[in-house]
Design a protein around this motif. Structure first.
Motif, PDB file in Angstrom:
ATOM      1  N   ASP A 106       0.848  -1.184   0.000  1.00  0.00           N
ATOM      2  CA  ASP A 106       0.000   0.000   0.000  1.00  0.00           C
ATOM      3  C   ASP A 106       0.891   1.245   0.000  1.00  0.00           C
ATOM      4  OD1 ASP A 106      -1.886  -1.960   0.315  1.00  0.00           O
ATOM      5  OD2 ASP A 106      -2.374  -1.456   2.381  1.00  0.00           O
ATOM      6  N   ARG A 107       0.307   2.383  -0.411  1.00  0.00           N
ATOM      7  CA  ARG A 107       1.075   3.618  -0.496  1.00  0.00           C
ATOM      8  C   ARG A 107       0.326   4.737   0.210  1.00  0.00           C
ATOM      9  NH1 ARG A 107       4.883   3.236  -4.749  1.00  0.00           N
ATOM     10  NH2 ARG A 107       4.846   5.474  -5.137  1.00  0.00           N
ATOM     11  N   SER A 108       1.083   5.670   0.790  1.00  0.00           N
ATOM     12  CA  SER A 108       0.504   6.813   1.486  1.00  0.00           C
ATOM     13  C   SER A 108       1.410   8.029   1.287  1.00  0.00           C
ATOM     14  CB  SER A 108       0.350   6.517   2.984  1.00  0.00           C
ATOM     15  OG  SER A 108      -0.172   7.632   3.669  1.00  0.00           O
ATOM     16  N   ARG A 109       0.780   9.206   1.259  1.00  0.00           N
ATOM     17  CA  ARG A 109       1.554  10.431   1.082  1.00  0.00           C
ATOM     18  C   ARG A 109       2.167  10.859   2.417  1.00  0.00           C
ATOM     19  NH1 ARG A 109       1.973  13.036  -3.249  1.00  0.00           N
ATOM     20  NH2 ARG A 109       0.032  12.164  -4.120  1.00  0.00           N
ATOM     21  N   GLN A 110       3.459  11.087   2.398  1.00  0.00           N
ATOM     22  CA  GLN A 110       4.187  11.463   3.601  1.00  0.00           C
ATOM     23  C   GLN A 110       4.143  12.980   3.810  1.00  0.00           C
ATOM     24  OE1 GLN A 110       5.330   8.765   5.431  1.00  0.00           O
ATOM     25  NE2 GLN A 110       4.188   7.761   3.787  1.00  0.00           N
ATOM     26  N   ALA A 111       4.600  13.423   4.971  1.00  0.00           N
ATOM     27  CA  ALA A 111       4.615  14.855   5.274  1.00  0.00           C
ATOM     28  C   ALA A 111       5.466  15.634   4.276  1.00  0.00           C
ATOM     29  CB  ALA A 111       5.129  15.074   6.700  1.00  0.00           C
ATOM     30  N   SER A 112       6.442  14.960   3.670  1.00  0.00           N
ATOM     31  CA  SER A 112       7.299  15.601   2.672  1.00  0.00           C
ATOM     32  C   SER A 112       6.575  15.836   1.352  1.00  0.00           C
ATOM     33  CB  SER A 112       8.529  14.730   2.414  1.00  0.00           C
ATOM     34  OG  SER A 112       8.146  13.471   1.872  1.00  0.00           O
ATOM     35  N   GLY A 113       5.391  15.219   1.206  1.00  0.00           N
ATOM     36  CA  GLY A 113       4.640  15.328  -0.037  1.00  0.00           C
ATOM     37  C   GLY A 113       4.830  14.155  -0.964  1.00  0.00           C
ATOM     38  N   GLU A 114       5.765  13.242  -0.654  1.00  0.00           N
ATOM     39  CA  GLU A 114       6.012  12.087  -1.501  1.00  0.00           C
ATOM     40  C   GLU A 114       5.000  10.982  -1.224  1.00  0.00           C
ATOM     41  OE1 GLU A 114      10.514  11.297  -2.276  1.00  0.00           O
ATOM     42  OE2 GLU A 114      10.313  11.865  -0.166  1.00  0.00           O
ATOM     43  N   LEU A 115       4.570  10.286  -2.279  1.00  0.00           N
ATOM     44  CA  LEU A 115       3.697   9.126  -2.165  1.00  0.00           C
ATOM     45  C   LEU A 115       4.585   7.888  -2.118  1.00  0.00           C
ATOM     46  CD1 LEU A 115       0.666   8.356  -2.116  1.00  0.00           C
ATOM     47  CD2 LEU A 115       0.837   7.994  -4.583  1.00  0.00           C
ATOM     48  N   LEU A 116       4.718   7.300  -0.927  1.00  0.00           N
ATOM     49  CA  LEU A 116       5.687   6.228  -0.717  1.00  0.00           C
ATOM     50  C   LEU A 116       5.014   4.943  -0.268  1.00  0.00           C
ATOM     51  CD1 LEU A 116       8.477   8.196   1.185  1.00  0.00           C
ATOM     52  CD2 LEU A 116       8.391   7.617  -1.263  1.00  0.00           C
ATOM     53  N   PRO A 117       5.651   3.785  -0.559  1.00  0.00           N
ATOM     54  CA  PRO A 117       5.114   2.506  -0.082  1.00  0.00           C
ATOM     55  C   PRO A 117       5.117   2.439   1.446  1.00  0.00           C
ATOM     56  CG  PRO A 117       6.776   2.179  -1.789  1.00  0.00           C
ATOM     57  CD  PRO A 117       6.854   3.616  -1.390  1.00  0.00           C
TER      58      PRO A 117
END
Length: 318
Positions: free
Chosen positions: A250-261
């Motif tokens: 699954d993937r989620s957007r991090q506080a940095s703005g990146e969509l990461l696994p």
């Protein structure tokens, strides 16, 4: 607290002492394991019955984190000609209760079309295609207004497509399926926002176990069901394994703005299912099920972390 403890005790009693079910969701799938050809406890003769069928099911389960989940389902199946069947399934209500949070709401609807491809003395080959339709966008909140993790959402919040096939004989059922999310839910769960809203230290320690889900993208799943059936004139039983493998994390957007696994959210889940049923007549009966999760992925961002599940259902053909 007293209400939660009483509900939890009741669910434990149900899981260990309720007779075991049929047309029920397993411990850890996203709904497709009870659609069309992928359903458990199918009898070869069912495909030759030119009748409509109504099923009503209630489910009680306990998650790995100790939350209690209850849901109700309405399932209607129509036979279309000699080889086709249309299934609609609705979960109009799901409630999740823990010591710290409680939510309830609409869940998902399912639509499935099944074709009988082969029928012989040895068994039947069925193939299905279908869709899952969310009845809410997965935005249920805590009393302080902050969005809760997926475990407390009554719907996965995504539109999905499903395809699968099964071979069933008098004694065995083998089914394979695939589920692909087509959209993302509206959930924007950030742990820090919930903690900053002033929840108790105990609730804060509890909530840390759930991964953040912002612009959440659930991976696709493949399913393998292997089941041994036992049948008499009125009684039936089944024992099987439900295996679900998530192909991508699954993937989620991090506080940095990146969509990461989200690390640990792909891989295998294995469930053991035991069920029985009694047929009052050719037109009605009851079914029971108990399911136990045997093996799971490291992390369950989707919230589908049911450890025990017990179902009771009634059906009528008309």
């Amino acid at each position: 607290m007293k209400t939660y403890c009483a509900s939890l005790l009741l669910s434990i009693v149900c899981c260990f002492f309720a007779p075991t079910a049929s047309f029920a969701q397993g411990c850890s799938d996203a709904g497709f394991c009870t659609m069309g050809a992928l359903q458990p406890d199918q009898a070869p003769e069912q495909a030759s019955l030119k009748l409509r069928e109504l099923r009503i099911l209630h489910s009680v389960s306990i998650t790995v984190s100790g939350a209690l989940v209850q849901s109700s389902n309405i399932d209607i199946q129509w036979t279309l000609g000699q080889h086709w069947q249309l299934q609609t399934k609705l979960t109009p209500y799901q409630q999740t209760v823990s010591e710290y949070f409680q939510t309830q709401g609409l869940a998902d609807a399912f639509l499935t079309l099944t074709r009988q491809v082969v029928q012989s003395n040895q068994g039947q080959l069925l193939m299905s295609v279908g869709a899952k339709i969310p009845l809410n966008r997965a935005t249920l909140t805590a009393p302080n207004g902050q969005v809760l993790p997926m475990r407390y959402q009554s719907s996965l919040g995504t539109y999905d497509v499903v395809a699968g096939a099964s071979w069933l004989s008098r004694r065995w059922l083998v089914a394979v399926g695939y589920q692909q999310p087509l959209s993302t839910p509206a959930i924007a769960y950030r742990r820090e926002a919930l903690l900053a809203a002033g929840i108790s230290p105990e609730a804060a320690a509890y909530i840390v176990r759930y991964p953040e889900t912002v612009d959440y993208q659930r991976g696709s799943d493949v399913m393998l069901r292997i089941e041994r059936n036992f049948r008499s004139a009125r009684w039936n039983g089944h024992l099987g394994l439900l295996n679900i493998y998530r192909l991508q994390p699954d993937r989620s957007r991090q506080a940095s703005g990146e969509l990461l696994p989200i690390v640990g959210t792909d891989g295998l889940v294995v469930n053991l299912l035991v069920g029985t049923g009694y047929q009052f007549s050719t037109r009605s009966g009851i079914n029971f099920l108990i399911a136990r999760q045997l093996y799971t992925r490291d992390r369950r961002a989707d919230g589908l972390d049911r450890l025990w599940l017990a179902n009771v259902g009634w059906y009528t053909r008309f």
